[in-house]
Design an enzyme around this catalytic site. Structure first.
Site, mmCIF file in Angstrom:
data_model
loop_
_atom_site.group_PDB
_atom_site.id
_atom_site.type_symbol
_atom_site.label_atom_id
_atom_site.label_comp_id
_atom_site.label_asym_id
_atom_site.label_seq_id
_atom_site.Cartn_x
_atom_site.Cartn_y
_atom_site.Cartn_z
ATOM 1 N N ARG A 45 0.860 -1.177 0.000
ATOM 2 C CA ARG A 45 0.000 0.000 0.000
ATOM 3 C C ARG A 45 0.893 1.221 0.000
ATOM 4 N NH1 ARG A 45 -2.940 -0.488 5.242
ATOM 5 N NH2 ARG A 45 -3.674 1.568 4.638
ATOM 6 N N SER A 93 0.645 4.067 1.933
ATOM 7 C CA SER A 93 0.817 4.898 3.129
ATOM 8 C C SER A 93 2.248 4.779 3.647
ATOM 9 C CB SER A 93 -0.154 4.451 4.222
ATOM 10 O OG SER A 93 0.285 3.228 4.786
ATOM 11 N N LYS A 98 -2.724 -8.573 10.836
ATOM 12 C CA LYS A 98 -4.095 -8.411 11.332
ATOM 13 C C LYS A 98 -5.054 -7.872 10.273
ATOM 14 C CE LYS A 98 -4.372 -3.822 13.411
ATOM 15 N NZ LYS A 98 -4.911 -3.066 14.518
ATOM 16 N N ASP A 99 -4.523 -7.317 9.183
ATOM 17 C CA ASP A 99 -5.397 -6.840 8.112
ATOM 18 C C ASP A 99 -5.848 -7.964 7.181
ATOM 19 O OD1 ASP A 99 -5.321 -4.247 9.012
ATOM 20 O OD2 ASP A 99 -3.631 -3.678 7.743
ATOM 21 N N SER A 125 -11.987 1.364 15.324
ATOM 22 C CA SER A 125 -11.951 -0.067 15.586
ATOM 23 C C SER A 125 -13.077 -0.436 16.551
ATOM 24 C CB SER A 125 -10.599 -0.435 16.195
ATOM 25 O OG SER A 125 -10.702 -1.617 16.958
ATOM 26 N N ARG A 184 -13.458 -3.234 17.921
ATOM 27 C CA ARG A 184 -12.809 -3.995 18.987
ATOM 28 C C ARG A 184 -12.335 -3.070 20.109
ATOM 29 N NH1 ARG A 184 -7.558 -4.546 19.921
ATOM 30 N NH2 ARG A 184 -7.042 -3.471 17.993
ATOM 31 N N ARG A 185 -11.650 -2.009 19.716
ATOM 32 C CA ARG A 185 -11.128 -1.102 20.737
ATOM 33 C C ARG A 185 -12.260 -0.364 21.435
ATOM 34 N NH1 ARG A 185 -6.540 0.774 16.469
ATOM 35 N NH2 ARG A 185 -4.978 -0.776 17.053
ATOM 36 N N ARG A 215 -10.776 8.347 10.792
ATOM 37 C CA ARG A 215 -10.258 7.559 9.669
ATOM 38 C C ARG A 215 -9.015 8.201 9.100
ATOM 39 N NH1 ARG A 215 -12.603 4.464 6.223
ATOM 40 N NH2 ARG A 215 -10.431 3.982 5.914
ATOM 41 N N GLY A 216 -8.428 7.513 8.136
ATOM 42 C CA GLY A 216 -7.230 8.019 7.472
ATOM 43 C C GLY A 216 -5.998 7.271 7.959
ATOM 44 N N THR A 237 -2.471 11.187 8.920
ATOM 45 C CA THR A 237 -3.703 11.978 8.934
ATOM 46 C C THR A 237 -4.322 12.003 10.322
ATOM 47 O OG1 THR A 237 -4.070 11.085 6.729
ATOM 48 C CG2 THR A 237 -5.920 12.268 7.730
ATOM 49 N N ARG A 238 -4.345 10.842 10.973
ATOM 50 C CA ARG A 238 -4.990 10.767 12.284
ATOM 51 C C ARG A 238 -4.258 11.595 13.330
ATOM 52 N NH1 ARG A 238 -6.919 4.592 13.169
ATOM 53 N NH2 ARG A 238 -6.996 4.162 10.948
ATOM 54 N N CYS A 254 14.608 -18.332 3.947
ATOM 55 C CA CYS A 254 14.828 -17.315 4.973
ATOM 56 C C CYS A 254 14.912 -17.939 6.350
ATOM 57 C CB CYS A 254 13.676 -16.317 5.008
ATOM 58 S SG CYS A 254 13.350 -15.559 3.450
HETATM 59 C C1 DPM Z 1 -7.637 -3.479 11.447
HETATM 60 C C2 DPM Z 1 -8.103 -2.629 12.458
HETATM 61 C C3 DPM Z 1 -7.349 -1.452 12.383
HETATM 62 C C4 DPM Z 1 -6.425 -1.615 11.308
HETATM 63 C C5 DPM Z 1 -9.215 -2.962 13.413
HETATM 64 C C6 DPM Z 1 -8.738 -3.367 14.803
HETATM 65 C C7 DPM Z 1 -7.480 -0.256 13.271
HETATM 66 C C8 DPM Z 1 -8.485 0.742 12.778
HETATM 67 C C9 DPM Z 1 -8.556 1.962 13.650
HETATM 68 C C10 DPM Z 1 -8.104 -4.831 11.114
HETATM 69 N N1 DPM Z 1 -6.642 -2.841 10.747
HETATM 70 O O1 DPM Z 1 -7.541 -3.386 15.139
HETATM 71 O O2 DPM Z 1 -9.614 -3.634 15.661
HETATM 72 O O3 DPM Z 1 -7.751 2.133 14.594
HETATM 73 O O4 DPM Z 1 -9.395 2.798 13.394
HETATM 74 C C11 DPM Z 1 -3.943 -1.184 11.035
HETATM 75 C C12 DPM Z 1 -2.903 -0.603 11.829
HETATM 76 C C13 DPM Z 1 -1.791 -1.478 11.726
HETATM 77 C C14 DPM Z 1 -2.163 -2.508 10.873
HETATM 78 C C15 DPM Z 1 -2.988 0.662 12.590
HETATM 79 C C16 DPM Z 1 -3.536 0.490 13.975
HETATM 80 C C17 DPM Z 1 -0.392 -1.331 12.310
HETATM 81 C C18 DPM Z 1 -0.089 -2.280 13.448
HETATM 82 C C19 DPM Z 1 0.163 -3.737 13.089
HETATM 83 C C20 DPM Z 1 -5.382 -0.654 10.815
HETATM 84 N N2 DPM Z 1 -3.462 -2.280 10.445
HETATM 85 O O5 DPM Z 1 -4.132 -0.507 14.344
HETATM 86 O O6 DPM Z 1 -3.335 1.451 14.754
HETATM 87 O O7 DPM Z 1 1.093 -4.090 12.335
HETATM 88 O O8 DPM Z 1 -0.588 -4.582 13.598
#
Ligand code: DPM
Length: 358
Positions: free
Chosen positions: A46, A48, A118-119, A167, A169-170, A187-188, A192-193, A258
Site C-alpha cells: 500500500r 501509506s 491483522k489486516d 476499531s 474492537r477497541r 479515519r485516514g 492523517t490521524r 529465509c
Molecule cells: C484493522 C483494524 C485497524 C487496522 C481494526 C482493529 C485499526 C483501525 C482503527 C483490522 N486494521 O484493530 O480492531 O484504529 O481505526 C492497522 C494498523 C496497523 C495494521 C494501525 C492500527 C499497524 C499495526 C500492526 C489498521 N493495520 O491498528 O493502529 O502491524 O498490527
C-alpha cells in the site's frame, strides 16, 4: 512457515512510480540475471508511509538474504485507503486493505505482498498463501493524547472526553472499561490521524497499535500502553505477513530459505505433550536434539469453553483450556532454553554464516 527476523527499517528505495508497473520492462536491468530464473521480484505494498516502512523492512531483509536478486517495490492504493469518510466497519468488505494487492498478485503484476497480519482475513482465497511471518513487534494497543492532555491516562480524562478510533474492537472494550469516555470514528492513515488529533480540538486522545507507532518513529507519542485487561489486541497485531501465490514454488522456496535449520515435532499422548526440538548445521553433521514433556490433561471441559486467562499466547486454540496452552507454551520456552544452554546458538550462527556465503 518461514520466520524472518525484522531488523533494520529503511526508506532507501523509491518505488517503481505507481500503478502496477512490470519490473521486467526496465531496460536498465540485466534481464537474464535479475531474479529467480531471471525474474525481478516485485513486492506489492500500500502507499501509506506505514505500509512503505513495513514493506521496506521486509525488502531490506530479503536483499540481505539474496544479494544477487533484484527486488522492486510496486505501490498501490486499496479501498481502505480511498474511502475515508465512512467507518471501517460499515464499508462491508472484509479485505479492505488487501483486495487490490491480491488482484495484482493474481495477475502476476507482483510476486509478494507485504501486509500487517491483522489486516488479512482469517482465511485466504485458495490461490494465495502466507510465505513468511516476521518477528512480531509489541502487539499492544496504545493511547496517544492531545498535547494538552500530555501526562494523563484514560481514567484521568474528564467526563465525556472524546476518544478517536474506528476499531469496533477497541471501542467496545474501552467503553466498558472507561464508561465516562465517548468514542468517535477517526479515519485516514496514521499521519492523517495524528494531524487530526494535534491540530484540532475534536479528540482528547486516539487509540493506535503500539507497533505502527514504533515503526513510524513515533514511540514517544505513546502516552499509555493498554494492558490486555484494558483492551485485548487483535489477532496478528504487530506482525507482518508476506502473501504469495500458492502455486509460485520458486518464490515459496525463496521464502523457505529465509528460515534457519530449526525443527520441531510434537506428540500428544495420554495427557502428556512431548515436544522435540532440534537445530542442525547446514550439512546435518552437527546437530542438537532434545525432547521435553509436560502434562496437559484437562480433567473436565469448562462449560463456557476454554478459559482465556493466558495473556501471552497470541492465538487461542479452540477447545484447549488456558492451562494447557500455557503449559505448552512454557514447554516451548523451556526446550529452547535447554537447546541454547547446550550450544544451539553456535550451530545456528555457523549455519547462517555459511548460508549467507553460498
Ligand atoms: C484493522 C483494524 C485497524 C487496522 C481494526 C482493529 C485499526 C483501525 C482503527 C483490522 N486494521 O484493530 O480492531 O484504529 O481505526 C492497522 C494498523 C496497523 C495494521 C494501525 C492500527 C499497524 C499495526 C500492526 C489498521 N493495520 O491498528 O493502529 O502491524 O498490527
Amino acid at each position: 512457515m518461514a520466520e524472518l527476523g525484522v531488523s533494520g527499517v529503511g526508506l532507501g528505495r523509491a518505488d517503481s512510480g505507481g500503478g502496477a508497473g512490470r519490473a521486467g520492462a526496465d531496460p536498465l536491468l540485466p534481464q537474464e540475471e535479475n531474479g529467480v530464473d531471471g525474474r525481478a521480484i516485485r513486492v506489492g505494498t500500500r502507499r501509506s508511509q506505514l505500509a512503505r516502512i513495513q514493506t521496506d523492512s521486509v525488502v531490506t531483509m530479503l536483499r540481505e538474504l539474496y544479494p544477487d536478486l533484484h527486488f522492486e517495490i510496486v505501490a498501490m492504493s486499496t479501498t481502505g485507503d480511498k474511502i475515508l469518510d465512512t467507518a471501517l466497519s460499515k464499508i462491508g468488505e472484509k479485505s479492505l486493505f488487501t483486495k487490490e494487492l491480491e488482484n495484482a498478485l493474481e495477475r502476476n503484476e507482483v510476486d509478494l505482498v507485504v501486509h500487517s497480519l491483522k489486516d488479512l482475513p482469517t482465511s485466504l482465497p485458495p490461490d494465495f498463501t502466507i510465505g513468511a511471518v516476521c518477528k512480531r513487534e509489541n502487539p499492544l494497543d496504545a493511547v496517544v493524547f492531545h498535547p494538552k492532555n500530555c501526562g494523563k491516562t484514560l481514567s484521568l480524562l474528564p467526563e465525556k472526553s472524546v476518544i478517536g478510533t474506528s476499531s469496533l474492537r477497541r471501542a467496545a472494550q474501552l467503553k466498558k472499561k472507561f464508561p465516562h469516555l465517548e468514542f468517535r470514528d477517526i479515519r485516514g492513515n496514521l499521519n492523517t490521524r495524528l494531524k487530526k488529533l494535534d491540530e484540532k480540538e475534536d479528540f482528547s486522545a486516539i487509540i493506535l497499535a503500539a507497533a505502527g507507532l514504533k515503526r513510524m518513529g513515533w514511540e514517544n507519542r505513546i502516552g499509555q500502553l493498554l494492558s490486555p485487561e484494558d483492551c485485548l489486541y487483535a489477532v496478528g497485531q504487530g506482525a507482518l505477513a508476506v502473501e504469495v501465490r500458492a502455486k509460485d514454488q520458486e518464490i515459496l522456496n525463496m521464502e523457505g530459505g529465509c528460515s534457519v535449520p530449526v525443527a520441531v515435532n510434537t506428540l500428544l499422548k495420554d495427557g502428556q505433550l512431548y515436544l522435540t526440538g532440534a537445530v542442525y548445521s547446514l550439512d546435518g553433521s552437527d546437530s542438537l536434539k532434545e525432547t521435553m514433556q509436560t502434562g496437559v490433561s484437562y480433567p473436565h471441559q469448562n462449560e463456557d469453553g476454554p478459559n482465556d486467562d493466558v495473556q501471552h499466547v497470541g492465538i487461542t486454540a479452540k477447545n484447549v483450556p488456558g492451562q494447557a496452552q500455557e503449559a505448552a507454551e512454557n514447554l516451548g520456552v523451556e526446550l529452547a532454553s535447554l537447546l541454547l544452554s547446550k550450544g544451539a546458538k553456535h550451530i545456528l550462527s555457523v549455519a547462517r554464516q555459511l548460508n549467507d556465503a553460498r
